[in-house]
Enzyme design. Structure first.
Site, mmCIF file in Angstrom:
data_model
loop_
_atom_site.group_PDB
_atom_site.id
_atom_site.type_symbol
_atom_site.label_atom_id
_atom_site.label_comp_id
_atom_site.label_asym_id
_atom_site.label_seq_id
_atom_site.Cartn_x
_atom_site.Cartn_y
_atom_site.Cartn_z
ATOM 1 N N ASP A 49 35.558 6.572 -21.757
ATOM 2 C CA ASP A 49 35.006 5.240 -21.510
ATOM 3 C C ASP A 49 36.127 4.209 -21.462
ATOM 4 O O ASP A 49 36.876 4.048 -22.424
ATOM 5 C CB ASP A 49 34.018 4.881 -22.633
ATOM 6 C CG ASP A 49 33.357 3.535 -22.421
ATOM 7 O OD1 ASP A 49 32.281 3.495 -21.799
ATOM 8 O OD2 ASP A 49 33.921 2.509 -22.876
ATOM 9 N N TYR A 54 39.994 -3.772 -20.316
ATOM 10 C CA TYR A 54 40.853 -3.130 -21.316
ATOM 11 C C TYR A 54 42.301 -3.061 -20.839
ATOM 12 O O TYR A 54 43.208 -2.869 -21.649
ATOM 13 C CB TYR A 54 40.382 -1.705 -21.631
ATOM 14 C CG TYR A 54 39.021 -1.569 -22.240
ATOM 15 C CD1 TYR A 54 38.290 -2.671 -22.694
ATOM 16 C CD2 TYR A 54 38.431 -0.311 -22.373
ATOM 17 C CE1 TYR A 54 37.041 -2.526 -23.240
ATOM 18 C CE2 TYR A 54 37.174 -0.155 -22.923
ATOM 19 C CZ TYR A 54 36.473 -1.255 -23.353
ATOM 20 O OH TYR A 54 35.221 -1.086 -23.900
ATOM 21 N N LYS A 79 33.986 -0.652 -16.439
ATOM 22 C CA LYS A 79 33.107 -1.822 -16.533
ATOM 23 C C LYS A 79 33.637 -3.000 -15.718
ATOM 24 O O LYS A 79 34.855 -3.203 -15.624
ATOM 25 C CB LYS A 79 32.956 -2.248 -18.002
ATOM 26 C CG LYS A 79 32.527 -1.117 -18.917
ATOM 27 C CD LYS A 79 32.475 -1.541 -20.378
ATOM 28 C CE LYS A 79 32.328 -0.326 -21.272
ATOM 29 N NZ LYS A 79 33.613 0.377 -21.479
ATOM 30 N N HIS A 112 29.951 -5.574 -18.060
ATOM 31 C CA HIS A 112 30.496 -5.512 -19.414
ATOM 32 C C HIS A 112 29.716 -6.362 -20.421
ATOM 33 O O HIS A 112 29.629 -6.017 -21.601
ATOM 34 C CB HIS A 112 31.971 -5.930 -19.397
ATOM 35 C CG HIS A 112 32.789 -5.327 -20.499
ATOM 36 N ND1 HIS A 112 34.124 -5.056 -20.380
ATOM 37 C CD2 HIS A 112 32.461 -4.930 -21.751
ATOM 38 C CE1 HIS A 112 34.589 -4.530 -21.499
ATOM 39 N NE2 HIS A 112 33.591 -4.446 -22.352
#
Length: 274
Positions: A49, A54, A79, A112
């Site tokens: 994931d 990120y 996401k 997200h």
């Protein structure tokens, strides 16, 4: 390979998703993300994931490509950044994620959050609907195999349902012993929306909870393992994360069942931990 890592949940898209995911939040791009994902795949995780926000998609994708594990055996989630609430931005972000990962079609793509992180709780229902229609287009074009949301509550989900065609296949929410979001969880389960739980250890806060240590001792397991297993007992997909090889492996050692009375005891702790 530990059997739980090869078990799957069905999604309403017709695809299946491995029951335990490896989370990469706060694992920096570069050797740290690459090494963590490499170790997770070595241990046997087959569900990784990530998220564009990120900043580690390139390292995640490279680790998967270099692992020797066939692409079709690895499930990859990423996401759309929470602040993007327009169709053009969503399309551009998708292409960026797809290029970063370089793994072909993405298995699961999520919004997200229903609002930008810097403005939690603000109303972006119209923007979410606009973005979701792009998700539906990419899903229809098979550029993404399943689509979903993250951090959506019942009101957010209802807003989407009233103006779109495809019900989200998954909703990834903060979910752990003491914070089980019962209303959202029940709504999702009733509508065949898989609930994924991030921060299953309450970002480490559960590890020092004396109420859990007695139960863990009974099974010869750690508090972390019992905490993660609890999600599976509730048909919620856990997403543990770590950069420590021993913990990456231990967090996947979930091939045991919690007795009904212990699950009930853990239920009583619901919403008492934050």
């Amino acid at each position: 390979m530990m059997s739980i890592l090869t078990e799957t949940f069905p999604l309403s898209s017709g695809h299946r998703i491995p029951k335990v995911g490896f989370g990469t939040w706060q694992i920096p791009e570069g050797s740290e993300a690459y090494d963590a994902v490499t170790e997770a795949l070595r241990v046997g995780y087959r569900h990784i994931d990530s998220a564009l926000a990120y900043g580690n998609e390139r390292s995640v994708g490279r680790a998967i490509r270099d692992s020797g594990v066939p692409r079709e055996e690895v499930y990859i989630t990423t996401k759309l950044p929470a602040e993007i609430k327009d169709a053009k931005g969503a399309r551009e972000a998708f292409q960026t994620s797809r290029s970063n990962l370089d793994l072909g079609p993405i298995d699961l793509w999520l919004i997200h959050a229903p609002w930008p992180w810097q403005d939690i709780g603000s109303d972006h229902k119209a923007g979410n609907i606009e973005v979701w229609k792009v998700f539906e287009e990419l899903y229809a074009a098979e550029q993404v195999r399943s689509i979903g949301v993250s951090n959506f509550d019942v009101e957010d989900l209802e807003s989407l349902a009233g103006h779109t065609e495809v019900t989200p296949h998954a909703n990834q929410i903060r979910w752990f012993i003491g914070n089980t979001q019962p209303e959202t969880t029940a709504y999702c389960h009733d509508r065949d929306i898989l609930v994924e739980g991030y921060s299953p250890l309450a970002t480490g806060k559960l590890l020092d909870d004396d109420r859990l240590s007695g139960i863990a001792e009974k099974y010869g397991k750690s508090v972390a393992q019992v905490s993660i297993r609890y999600l599976l007992e509730k048909s919620v997909l856990p997403l543990p994360k770590s950069v420590t090889p021993a913990r990456i492996e231990a967090n996947a050692q979930l091939d045991f069942d919690l007795a009904a009375d212990d699950v009930a005891a853990l239920d009583q702790l619901s919403n008492s931990v934050d």
